[in-house]
Scaffold this active site. Structure first.
Site, PDB file in Angstrom:
ATOM      1  N   GLU A  51    -123.980 -24.515  36.488  1.00  0.00           N
ATOM      2  CA  GLU A  51    -123.451 -25.825  36.830  1.00  0.00           C
ATOM      3  C   GLU A  51    -122.176 -26.049  36.034  1.00  0.00           C
ATOM      4  O   GLU A  51    -122.117 -25.818  34.836  1.00  0.00           O
ATOM      5  CB  GLU A  51    -124.499 -26.905  36.504  1.00  0.00           C
ATOM      6  CG  GLU A  51    -123.997 -28.327  36.554  1.00  0.00           C
ATOM      7  CD  GLU A  51    -123.741 -28.841  37.968  1.00  0.00           C
ATOM      8  OE1 GLU A  51    -123.735 -28.023  38.915  1.00  0.00           O
ATOM      9  OE2 GLU A  51    -123.540 -30.051  38.125  1.00  0.00           O
ATOM     10  N   ASP A  58    -128.762 -30.900  28.529  1.00  0.00           N
ATOM     11  CA  ASP A  58    -128.748 -32.363  28.512  1.00  0.00           C
ATOM     12  C   ASP A  58    -129.376 -32.905  29.793  1.00  0.00           C
ATOM     13  O   ASP A  58    -129.958 -32.160  30.586  1.00  0.00           O
ATOM     14  CB  ASP A  58    -127.310 -32.886  28.336  1.00  0.00           C
ATOM     15  CG  ASP A  58    -126.414 -32.432  29.475  1.00  0.00           C
ATOM     16  OD1 ASP A  58    -126.932 -31.824  30.449  1.00  0.00           O
ATOM     17  OD2 ASP A  58    -125.197 -32.677  29.414  1.00  0.00           O
ATOM     18  N   ASP A  91    -126.652 -26.991  31.241  1.00  0.00           N
ATOM     19  CA  ASP A  91    -126.589 -27.597  29.916  1.00  0.00           C
ATOM     20  C   ASP A  91    -127.954 -28.106  29.480  1.00  0.00           C
ATOM     21  O   ASP A  91    -128.810 -28.412  30.305  1.00  0.00           O
ATOM     22  CB  ASP A  91    -125.614 -28.786  29.922  1.00  0.00           C
ATOM     23  CG  ASP A  91    -124.176 -28.315  30.129  1.00  0.00           C
ATOM     24  OD1 ASP A  91    -123.915 -27.120  29.895  1.00  0.00           O
ATOM     25  OD2 ASP A  91    -123.339 -29.148  30.533  1.00  0.00           O
ATOM     26  N   ASP A 104    -128.088 -34.144  32.563  1.00  0.00           N
ATOM     27  CA  ASP A 104    -127.532 -33.617  33.808  1.00  0.00           C
ATOM     28  C   ASP A 104    -128.016 -32.187  34.058  1.00  0.00           C
ATOM     29  O   ASP A 104    -128.337 -31.808  35.182  1.00  0.00           O
ATOM     30  CB  ASP A 104    -126.002 -33.632  33.770  1.00  0.00           C
ATOM     31  CG  ASP A 104    -125.468 -35.049  33.927  1.00  0.00           C
ATOM     32  OD1 ASP A 104    -126.264 -35.940  34.312  1.00  0.00           O
ATOM     33  OD2 ASP A 104    -124.272 -35.263  33.646  1.00  0.00           O
TER      34      ASP A 104
END
Ligand code: TTJ
Length: 653
Positions: A445, A520, A518, A522
């Site tokens: 991503e 996180d 990631d 997202d």
């Protein structure tokens, strides 16, 4: 106390000692075979096999309940991972078994393949037929103790690794009735672990309580004295409650408010069928079938009979009441099962289990029996409940229209790709090798991370596909939406397998499909999206273990220009604890913060990376998890995250 002592007497077995000795040799040989090849009897000596021991013993207690003599079963995990199972039934017979010349209870635990069917009684239909028996559990236990309470006396016998350690003893008088078994799995056999997972037992015992209406099963975890856990399962509604439970748990709204339930038994009571079904607002089908309380994950004749009859009854009704026009095509099986949760439970005398995993029912008479039950009862039900029929048909007809739209979308994509001669996506940085045994694709991503990955990869076997475009919540979408989705279609084309009904694993272009996102919120979103997508539309990819999750580091710790990487807070602290002097800690917020070399070193180099392989222990459980993940409710999602470790297993590749 003294009164008790007076009543203690040893059972007289000296008379049969010599015969018994001969029997014993035979017995020992029998159980030796189990210890030599435990996998043959319990599937594995890993955690699955370990838990199987419990099911095997509990099955015997359930048999007693099905026979109508017991209504409560207690299962406890005691400190030291000792299992205790108690049922309040008649107690295993303690009298001398004529054929063997030893107490029947001893036969149960020391003779291979001895079932629990001694002397009168004889069950009409019985579960546990799949079971390999109490003797297998005994053979694989460091020790096992049985206590029988027949309402008059208490009896006791102990075995060690399948051998008789104490002869059957008459302990004293009792008014209690029942059978109690304690055992400790043998760590010589279960080398990997002897620790039981409470949740695993919970799920299985709850299922058994659903399948056997009215039996009260209590599960206790007493391993931690400060934190005793107890669960009680008792469902008067049986498999009706099971369907309700699934919908409640998944928080899906239902189409027909009352679970539809049909049951029948054949004339001589040698087979019985029960079906519970309810439509919900989702697009997913969940059909769970059981034969003699054993989950038939590969289906079989009961599922075939159900599907065939359901499709026929629904089409007949649709024609008769004008839901379909003369010119309309018939509803397909998929149409009439869209959003359906159904449980089929059959009990029969001589169940034949087929296939490699013995998880497919083979008895042909059951196909007819299930077909007849649905044909007889469902047609009547729909005619008598026109409101409910309308709600169901609104849904089914929408499913049929969507499937038609999907077919058109697929054809248009095919036409296009034929024109473009099946072009690979423009953003794909392909690898040189064409051998899926060594190739892998990183689905990344973000464009900057994609750039680093392209720069850092070993182009011989590593391909990179950066993702862009609009997110599609596949949980809430049918397949036709996928064909038009600019984020997912490049993944489909790059993998080469096609999707849904057309999925073909042999066309997979990369042996490992690695999601790199990631650490996180997202990143977690994109991981979930992709996992759900693979699960829904490319299930064999998950089943066959092709899906991985890359593990980028969370921290870089620098001292004198030397770098160390930490993949968790714990690891960071360990590293910091081992370094003296001034250090610099960098917390990575995203993959994009790493340059190509760092990304290779920490996350992509097979020599040094750690990846998680996505495991699908149980498709049904995974399905539930994905549904919950993509739902709107916060609470079940948190629950999932807490249990997440179960589905994604740590693996060094
Ligand atoms: C057999 O027929 C006569 C009366 O007792 C029947 C019997 O075997 N009942 C029985 C067996 N109840 N409970 C068991 C049993 C329970 C556990 C926990 C474990 C085993 C191996 C058997």
């Amino acid at each position: 106390m003294s009164e008790m002592n007076e009543n203690i007497e040893m059972i007289e077995i000296s008379k049969v000692e010599s015969e018994y000795g001969a029997d014993e040799i035979q017995v020992l040989e029998g159980l030796e075979a189990v210890r030599k090849r435990p996998g043959m009897y319990i599937g594995s000596t890993g955690p699955r096999g370990l838990h199987h021991l419990v099911y095997e013993i509990v099955d015997n207690a359930i048999d007693e309940a099905l026979a109508g003599f017991c209504d409560k079963i207690d299962v406890s995990i005691l400190p030291g991972n000792i299992i205790r199972v108690f049922d309040n039934g008649r107690g295993i017979p303690v009298g001398i078994n004529q054929k063997m010349g030893i107490p029947a209870v001893t036969v149960v635990f020391t003779v291979l393949h001895a079932g629990g069917k001694f002397g009168g009684g004889g069950y009409k239909v019985s579960g546990g037929l799949h079971g390999v028996g109490a003797s297998v559990v005994n053979a694989l236990s460091e020790w096992l103790e049985v206590r029988v309470y027949d309402g008059e006396f208490e009896y006791f016998q102990r075995y060690e690794r399948g051998d008789i350690a104490t002869d059957l003893q008459k302990i004293g008088p009792t008014t209690k009735k029942g059978t109690e078994v304690l055992f400790k799995a043998d760590t010589q056999i279960f080398k990997e672990t002897d620790e039981y997972d409470f949740n695993t037992l919970k799920v299985r015992l709850r299922e058994q309580a659903f399948l056997n209406a009215g039996i009260h099963i209590e599960l206790r975890d007493e391993r931690d004295a400060e934190n005793l856990i107890q669960k009680n399962f008792l469902y008067e509604g049986g498999i009706r409650s099971f369907v309700e439970y699934i919908h409640q748990k998944r928080q899906i709204s239902v189409v027909n408010p009352e679970v539809i339930y049909f049951a029948s038994a054949n004339e001589d009571d040698s087979a019985a069928v029960e079906i519970a079904m309810q439509y919900n607002e989702s697009y997913n089908e969940l059909l769970l079938s059981f034969a003699n309380n054993i989950h038939t994950t590969d289906g079989g004749t009961h599922e075939e009979g159900f599907k065939r009859a359901l499709t026929r009854v629904m089409n007949d009704y649709a024609r008769k009441f004008g839901k379909l026009k003369d010119s309309d095509k018939n509803l397909s099986g998929e149409d009439v099962r869209e959003g359906l949760t159904a449980i089929i439970s059959v009990k029969l005398k001589e169940a034949q289990f087929e296939g490699q995993t013995k998880a497919k029912l083979g008895n042909t008479e059951i196909r007819t029996m299930v077909d007849k039950l649905i044909s007889d009862k469902l047609a009547v039900y729909l005619e008598e409940n026109p409101q409910i029929a309308k709600a169901i048909f609104d849904k089914t007809l929408a499913a049929a229209r969507a499937r038609e739209a999907a077919r058109k979308a697929r054809e248009s994509v095919r036409r296009k790709s034929a024109l473009e001669s099946a072009q690979l996506p423009g953003k794909l940085a392909d690898c040189q090798s064409r051998d899926p045994a060594e190739t892998e694709i990183y689905i990344v991503e973000g464009d900057s991370a994609g750039g680093s990955a392209k720069g850092g990869r070993d182009r011989k076997f590593q391909a990179i596909l950066p993702l862009w475009g609009k997110m599609l919540n596949v949980e809430k979408s049918r397949i036709d939406k996928v064909y038009g989705n600019d984020k997912l279609m490049p993944v489909v084309t790059a993998l080469g397998t096609g999707l849904g009904d057309e999925f073909d694993l042999t066309k997979l272009r990369y042996g490992r499909v690695i999601i790199m996102a990631d650490a996180d919120v997202d990143g977690s979103h994109i991981r979930t999206l992709l996992l759900t997508f693979f699960f829904r539309f490319m299930k064999p990819l998950v089943e066959e273990g092709h899906i991985y999750i890359a593990q980028p580091p969370l921290y870089r710790i620098t001292k004198n220009k030397e770098h160390k990487y930490a993949y968790s807070d714990e690891e960071r602290d360990i590293i910091l604890g081992g370094i003296e002097g001034k250090t610099e800690i960098q917390r990575y917020k995203g993959l994009g913060e790493m340059d190509s070399e760092q990304l290779w070193e920490t996350t992509m180099n097979p020599e040094s990376r750690t990846m998680l392989r996505v495991e699908m222990e149980d498709a049904e459980e995974a399905d539930r998890v994905f549904t919950i993940l993509m739902g709107d409710k916060v609470e079940p999602r948190r629950e999932f995250i807490e249990q997440n470790a179960k589905y994604v297993q740590n693996l060094d590749v």
